[in-house]
Enzyme design. Structure first.
Site, short mmCIF file in Angstrom:
data_model
loop_
_atom_site.label_atom_id
_atom_site.label_comp_id
_atom_site.label_asym_id
_atom_site.label_seq_id
_atom_site.Cartn_x
_atom_site.Cartn_y
_atom_site.Cartn_z
CE LYS A 76 -3.77 1.90 2.79
NZ LYS A 76 -4.52 2.10 3.90
CB SER A 151 -8.21 3.67 3.13
OG SER A 151 -7.30 3.16 4.13
CB SER A 175 -8.17 0.85 6.10
OG SER A 175 -8.88 2.01 5.95
#
Ligand code: GLN
Length: 475
Positions: A76, A151, A175
């Site tokens: 990420k 997210s 997330s």
């Protein structure tokens, strides 16, 4: 389809010469290209990944390989990898290059994973749908008209679409678990402090954790085992020993005691999700598991508490992006104060701005007691609920999200409705406990539904054993 089941199987096949790691990485790179419309990656590293594949394959052939040799990993874009871009999907860090590598990532590199790229996410990990990214929205691979969750939407989409083996995400309020459930894969958030946060861009420091996505429980266990442990660079990281997670996934007839909380099955929960979770509970009961009702009586306060405390922490953490030291600097300014204002106004997205304003408000002198201090007290009540519950049961079962993946654009105009997507996940971050989302069903429209398992602090072994049990015996 990939010709292997999990990281162990992959390694065996490479050892026996049945699988070429270089071909495997090339396959993933092609798949990333074919699935470009998903917008899962902010950056890919094709040359380096292929070069690394050749090196790791040689190591495997000579028996000198690390534990995770050959596992293809996506990271990420909120985690630092030295020399690589680190944007947090924000315009404010558009041209920023990381100057060191996050401990969690370094530990994986040391065990010979191959990093294929950095994944798209909500700006600074603030969001539940991946629609708050300066790189554009990510599409759900199962249904391209829907969000992948957020997210860490890019990481979830990349794993679900088969663009890599595993992916790292961060989980501050759900997330990892929520996108895992929207995309139909496994996603684990460890106990707070289990994995060093060094090199993770701070959103809300007392909530942030680093975890992983995979298509099976075995890969999650192996990755967590490597990432976990004390780190000199993160004074909040735990000194607790890291148990053998990957070699110990079987329950061995140990019947864990399961719990469910009525508060997690009330208003707002889609009937399809509810019945899917109840079906799993019925099957578990048939297989001899005892399921006891427990009470998490402060659940109704979790969203408010979470959004007061995380915005407060975010407003402080994001003060560093001022245009002076690094990141975007506005051209339209003639004084220092104007530079701060214009740089931040021009380069932060609207959700990030909303949270900075909310956080500044709840911390301001006149409102500190009414909001921030009160929320800290409620956080303790929520933690106490879990402490009581875990005196009675080993694992709590809940839905991961109140509904399956929603349509792109469906909730962007109503922040509160978007925040309610985190209703079942934020409590684990408030209490610091570990949680995992396990894909257990599909809705009538074919959308994945996730079951969330929660365990007491540092009880990742039970969480993973139970996930593995469900994977092998219930699905
Ligand atoms: N969706 C939650 C939020 O917007 C959780 C984010 C996260 O875990 N990083 O804050």
């Amino acid at each position: 389809m990939l010709p292997y089941k999990n990281y162990k199987d992959k390694l065996e096949k490479i050892k026996k010469g049945e699988l070429s790691l270089k071909e495997n990485v090339t396959y993933f790179l092609n798949e990333i290209e074919t699935n470009k419309h998903l917008n899962a990656f902010n950056f890919i590293f094709p040359d380096q990944a292929i070069e690394q594949a050749v090196k790791v394959e040689e190591k495997i052939k000579s028996g000198r390989q690390g534990k995770l040799a050959g596992l293809v990993l996506a990271v990420k874009d909120v985690l630092s990898i030295k020399g690589k871009p680190l944007t947090c999907s924000s315009k404010i860090l558009k041209d920023f290059t990381a100057i060191y590598t996050a401990t969690a990532v370094q530990k994986l590199i040391d065990e010979d994973v191959i990093i294929i790229g950095k994944t798209n996410c909500d700006e600074f990990a603030m969001g539940s749908s991946n629609e708050n990214s300066a790189f554009g929205s990510v599409l759900n691979p199962v249904d391209n008209s829907r969000v992948p969750g957020g997210s860490s939407g890019g990481s979830a989409a990349a794993v679900a679409a088969g663009l890599c083996d595993v992916a790292l995400g961060s989980d501050t309020g759900g997330s990892i678990r929520q996108p895992a459930s929207f995309c139909g894969i496994y996603g684990l958030k460890p106990t707070y402090s289990r994995v060093s946060r060094y090199g993770l861009t701070a959103y809300a420091s007392s909530f942030d954790t680093i975890g992983a996505f995979a298509r099976n429980a075995e890969d999650i266990a192996a990755v967590l085992e490597v990432m976990a442990g004390w780190d000199v660079n993160d004074s909040t990281s735990s000194k607790n020993t890291v148990p053998d997670l990957s070699g110990n996934l079987s329950l061995n007839n140990k019947k864990l005691k399961l719990g469910f909380a009525r508060e997690y099955f009330g208003e707002g929960l889609s009937p399809e999700v509810k019945s899917a979770i109840e079906t799993v509970m019925e099957k578990l009961k048939k297989n001899g598991f005892e399921i006891e009702e427990i009470s998490l009586s402060h659940s109704e306060f979790t969203i408010a508490t979470y959004y007061i405390l995380t915005t407060a922490e975010a407003s402080s953490n994001l003060a560093r992006y001022d245009g002076a030291r690094y990141g975007y600097r506005s051209e339209n300014c003639s004084s220092l104060l104007e530079m701060y204002k214009s740089s931040r106004s021009e380069a932060f997205g609207s959700e990030v701005k909303r949270r900075i304003m909310l956080g500044t408000y709840v911390l301001s002198a006149g409102y500190y007691d009414a909001y921030y201090r009160k929320a800290q007290k409620v956080r303790r009540f929520i933690k106490n609920d879990f402490d009581e519950a875990f005196k009675k049961v080993d694992i709590i079962l809940t839905p991961t999200s109140p509904s399956p993946a929603f349509k792109l654009g469906e909730k962007t105009s109503d922040p509160l409705e978007m925040y309610l997507m985190d209703i079942y996940t934020t409590s684990a971050n408030l209490a610091g406990i570990p949680g995992i989302s396990v894909p257990v069903a599909k809705s009538s429209g074919g959308l994945p539904i996730g079951l969330q398992l929660l365990a007491n602090q540092f009880n990742e072994p039970n969480l993973l054993k139970m996930s593995y049990y469900i994977q092998e015996n219930i699905l």
